[in-house]
Design an enzyme around this catalytic site. Structure first.
Site, PDB file in Angstrom:
ATOM      1  N   LYS A  22     -10.963  26.923  52.669  1.00 17.36           N
ATOM      2  CA  LYS A  22     -10.713  28.055  51.763  1.00 17.36           C
ATOM      3  C   LYS A  22     -10.545  27.563  50.324  1.00 17.36           C
ATOM      4  O   LYS A  22     -11.121  28.137  49.388  1.00 17.36           O
ATOM      5  CB  LYS A  22      -9.440  28.785  52.198  1.00 17.36           C
ATOM      6  CG  LYS A  22      -8.935  29.816  51.192  1.00 17.36           C
ATOM      7  CD  LYS A  22      -7.630  30.440  51.630  1.00 17.36           C
ATOM      8  CE  LYS A  22      -6.421  29.602  51.315  1.00 17.36           C
ATOM      9  NZ  LYS A  22      -5.691  30.037  50.110  1.00 17.36           N
ATOM     10  N   ASN A  23      -9.762  26.496  50.144  1.00 17.81           N
ATOM     11  CA  ASN A  23      -9.447  26.037  48.786  1.00 17.81           C
ATOM     12  C   ASN A  23     -10.608  25.317  48.120  1.00 17.81           C
ATOM     13  O   ASN A  23     -10.535  24.956  46.948  1.00 17.81           O
ATOM     14  CB  ASN A  23      -8.206  25.142  48.804  1.00 17.81           C
ATOM     15  CG  ASN A  23      -6.946  25.933  49.089  1.00 17.81           C
ATOM     16  OD1 ASN A  23      -6.911  27.153  48.911  1.00 17.81           O
ATOM     17  ND2 ASN A  23      -5.914  25.256  49.554  1.00 17.81           N
ATOM     18  N   ARG A  92      -3.678  34.551  43.658  1.00 17.31           N
ATOM     19  CA  ARG A  92      -3.552  33.813  42.419  1.00 17.31           C
ATOM     20  C   ARG A  92      -4.825  33.047  42.048  1.00 17.31           C
ATOM     21  O   ARG A  92      -5.117  32.829  40.876  1.00 17.31           O
ATOM     22  CB  ARG A  92      -2.375  32.844  42.541  1.00 17.31           C
ATOM     23  CG  ARG A  92      -1.995  32.247  41.207  1.00 17.31           C
ATOM     24  CD  ARG A  92      -0.903  31.228  41.338  1.00 17.31           C
ATOM     25  NE  ARG A  92      -0.771  30.553  40.059  1.00 17.31           N
ATOM     26  CZ  ARG A  92      -1.553  29.571  39.672  1.00 17.31           C
ATOM     27  NH1 ARG A  92      -2.539  29.165  40.435  1.00 17.31           N
ATOM     28  NH2 ARG A  92      -1.377  29.015  38.489  1.00 17.31           N
ATOM     29  N   CYS A 116       4.196  33.615  43.209  1.00 20.82           N
ATOM     30  CA  CYS A 116       3.927  33.890  44.622  1.00 20.82           C
ATOM     31  C   CYS A 116       5.189  33.535  45.382  1.00 20.82           C
ATOM     32  O   CYS A 116       6.162  33.059  44.809  1.00 20.82           O
ATOM     33  CB  CYS A 116       2.731  33.097  45.122  1.00 20.82           C
ATOM     34  SG  CYS A 116       3.005  31.338  45.117  1.00 20.82           S
ATOM     35  N   ARG A 121       4.289  28.920  39.618  1.00 18.70           N
ATOM     36  CA  ARG A 121       2.910  28.468  39.371  1.00 18.70           C
ATOM     37  C   ARG A 121       2.254  29.151  38.162  1.00 18.70           C
ATOM     38  O   ARG A 121       1.266  29.863  38.280  1.00 18.70           O
ATOM     39  CB  ARG A 121       2.048  28.689  40.626  1.00 18.70           C
ATOM     40  CG  ARG A 121       2.631  28.035  41.859  1.00 18.70           C
ATOM     41  CD  ARG A 121       1.581  27.699  42.878  1.00 18.70           C
ATOM     42  NE  ARG A 121       1.153  28.844  43.651  1.00 18.70           N
ATOM     43  CZ  ARG A 121       0.337  28.766  44.689  1.00 18.70           C
ATOM     44  NH1 ARG A 121      -0.135  27.607  45.070  1.00 18.70           N
ATOM     45  NH2 ARG A 121      -0.015  29.843  45.351  1.00 18.70           N
ATOM     46  N   ASP A 304       1.080  21.740  51.622  1.00 25.15           N
ATOM     47  CA  ASP A 304       0.590  22.775  52.531  1.00 25.15           C
ATOM     48  C   ASP A 304       0.757  22.398  54.005  1.00 25.15           C
ATOM     49  O   ASP A 304       0.491  23.216  54.881  1.00 25.15           O
ATOM     50  CB  ASP A 304      -0.891  23.078  52.255  1.00 25.15           C
ATOM     51  CG  ASP A 304      -1.070  24.032  51.085  1.00 25.15           C
ATOM     52  OD1 ASP A 304      -0.058  24.519  50.553  1.00 25.15           O
ATOM     53  OD2 ASP A 304      -2.221  24.305  50.707  1.00 25.15           O
ATOM     54  N   ILE A 326       6.700  19.699  45.230  1.00 29.38           N
ATOM     55  CA  ILE A 326       5.629  20.447  44.573  1.00 29.38           C
ATOM     56  C   ILE A 326       6.072  21.861  44.203  1.00 29.38           C
ATOM     57  O   ILE A 326       5.898  22.297  43.065  1.00 29.38           O
ATOM     58  CB  ILE A 326       4.370  20.514  45.471  1.00 29.38           C
ATOM     59  CG1 ILE A 326       3.970  19.106  45.953  1.00 29.38           C
ATOM     60  CG2 ILE A 326       3.219  21.189  44.729  1.00 29.38           C
ATOM     61  CD1 ILE A 326       3.558  18.150  44.867  1.00 29.38           C
TER      62      ILE A 326
END
Length: 419
Positions: A22-23, A92, A116, A121, A304, A326
């Protein structure tokens, strides 16, 4: 609204294929705005976030056709350079149209993405970079407007190695006049995948995959064909699913090189892992031990994967410390794990996990994408029934996760919630 109902205790066994990342897909789809022609992108996952970017690109004037995992995207006739609030608010990553629109048209207007669930972010680093490249930026009524006659190459140092920031700057720089240097760039595999696409389009890029990139602007870019890389976070989640259930799972279409940090920690915890090209086989005996982790930018341990790893540590022997560096608010799954019997306490950016012999099924609520995956993993190993509400979060990043888990032997169904 959907929920997952899981009856834990089943060993997962079998083989599954990992979906496209996805990213990686999201920035590559946005990059098609740069060339004003047709493009073919293979291995696009069927996800909620892909549907969102589809709506956004079509709203700008792109033509979009899909055939299973392949998207045919034509950006010839862009009719507006504005990304509206009702689309941007839901994801986002919509901010990734900013660089391409500014580079190709000298104008972009984007609703400011909010924070989010896992942290603020902000996009200030994106905007600072565009200013250095000569853009005039104004903020009003919740929108950011970028105007520039022609972007110019610049030397840009990122205070934080932001992934979407690096991607936006790369896409802006490929059509800018002169040379752009990005220092302290993010190094994720998804950025290298985007760089490979831009090079196929005719961009001149050196240093992709490192923290320092040099991009020489070109006048025009051509169409491209590309296959998106595998999703390392989906792969990592299924590796943990195999370990936590004491099963044996084989992943096909996975890239072990992208999972180096996670595989190392899983081996430290006692997992057995065999690697054969793009096949990864994982199994576990009855004794897993707690190991410390600290999330870091790639190639460190991925933020993640933190929540999923915590689910595993919750049922492992001993005590460990999980440090999140993070995002400032990425421990929201902890309270839900504790409802299932986990022994975890939070001290600032640290979660201290003391392993327990078993978790118990309970009604729990997903708060974000990776927290959802954490609760699914906990449900797979818990005694009794676990009901997970708000699973629309997990649909943002996992392709039919319940079907893939069922294929491995899990007792999991998707059902409508009572509310």
């Amino acid at each position: 609204m959907d929920q997952f109902i899981i009856h834990g205790g089943q060993k997962l066994e079998g083989e599954i294929s990992i979906s496209g990342a996805k990213n990686s897909a999201l920035p590559i789809l946005c990059a098609s705005l740069l060339n004003g022609t047709s493009n073919i992108i293979h291995n696009i996952p069927q996800l909620r976030d892909i549907q969102t970017i589809k709506k956004l690109l079509i709203s700008l004037g792109c033509k979009w056709e899909r055939d299973d995992k392949t998207v045919y995207l034509d950006s010839t006739n862009i009719s507006t350079m504005q990304a509206p609030y009702d689309l941007v608010k839901t994801m986002r990553a919509s901010v990734l149209v900013l660089g391409p629109l500014a580079a190709r048209f000298g104008y972009a207007r984007l609703s400011l993405p909010g924070g989010c669930a896992i942290g603020a972010r902000p996009i200030n680093l994106h905007l600072d970079a565009l200013r250095k490249m000569g853009a005039e930026i104004t903020l009003s009524s919740g929108y950011v407007e970028v105007k520039v006659k022609k972007l110019k190459g610049a030397r840009i140092y990122l205070d934080i190695p932001t992934v979407t920031g690096t991607e936006n700057i790369m896409m802006a720089a490929v059509l800018a006049d002169g040379e752009t240097v990005i220092e302290n760039a993010a190094m994720e595999p998804e950025i290298t995948d985007l760089a490979n696409v831009l090079v196929k389009m005719g961009a001149k890029i050196k240093g992709q995959g490192t923290d320092s990139m040099i991009i020489k602007g070109v006048k025009t870019l051509r169409g491209f064909k590309h296959t998106v890389i595998p999703d390392r976070i989906e792969a990592g989640t299924f590796l943990i699913a195999g370990v936590i259930t004491k099963g044996k799972v084989v992943l096909r279409n996975a890239d072990p090189a992208q999972l180096y940090a996670l595989i190392g920690k899983l081996r430290n915890a006692g997992a057995n892992i065999k690697i054969n090209k793009e096949l990864i086989t994982i199994s576990a005996n009855d004794k897993l031990r707690c190991v410390d982790i600290k999330t870091l930018p790639y190639p460190g341990f991925a933020t993640d994967m933190q929540a999923q790893f915590m689910a595993l540590m919750a049922v492992s022997d001993g005590l460990c410390v999980i440090t999140e560096t993070i995002f400032e608010n990425r421990f929201m799954h902890v309270s839900e794990l504790c409802r299932m019997g986990a022994n975890i306490r939070i001290e600032g950016a640290h979660a201290i996990v003391t392993g327990v012999k078993k978790l118990s099924g309970a009604p729990v609520m997903a708060t974000d994408l990776r927290a959802s995956a954490c609760l699914v993993l906990a449900g797979l190993v818990a005694e009794g029934e676990t009901r997970i509400q708000r699973v629309y979060h997990i649909d943002r990043g996992y392709v039919r996760i319940e079907e893939k888990l069922r294929a491995l032997g899990a007792d999991i169904i998707r059902a409508k919630s009572a509310h």
